[in-house]
Scaffold this active site. Structure first.
Site: not given
Length: 145
Positions: A58, A60
């Site tokens: 991801c 993040e």
């Protein structure tokens, strides 16, 4: 530390630029993220998919890797950029990853190509979270509260 509007803009710009570099040949769902650390540095990441679908990364998580590599220890603010009918918030796993480096009051702004869509705290996205303090021990050997 409360981020300034200039810092929010820098985070937004970095997350949007990261989103443009995302590798998402399967879902075509491009996401960028940017984190502000305690030293005022911006760390960006993009999602990277893999043919073995659950093995992707991801945005993040990519930004967190950059933060750690640069010596950052605390997230002060976060921005996630993605396109969708609903604001694109961090997935459950990334909410927990953010929790490792931030407390309940972490401000997380959500945006798309048009502008800001939402703002949440980490506590709102991950209520009653489990974090590093749960694993710390008191000096007398008993569990910390």
């Amino acid at each position: 530390m409360n981020p300034t509007e200039a810092q929010w803009q820098a985070l937004l710009d970095a997350a949007r630029a990261a989103r443009e570099k995302a590798y998402a040949p399967y879902s075509h769902f491009h996401v960028g993220a940017a984190l502000l650390d305690e030293a005022g540095r911006v760390h960006a990441g993009c999602n990277v998919e893999n043919a073995a679908y659950p093995e992707g990364v991801c945005a993040e998580a990519g930004a967190l890797s950059g933060l750690v590599l640069a010596g950052g220890q605390q997230i002060v603010a976060a921005v996630v950029v993605g396109e969708g009918t609903e604001p694109v918030t961090p997935c459950g796993g990334c909410r927990q990853k953010l929790r490792e480096f931030a407390g309940a009051t972490l401000p997380i702004r959500i945006a798309d190509s048009q502008g800001w869509r939402a703002e949440h705290t980490l506590a709102a996205l991950l209520p009653a979270s489990f974090g590093p303090t749960h694993l710390m021990m008191k000096k007398d050997g008993r569990d910390a509260p």
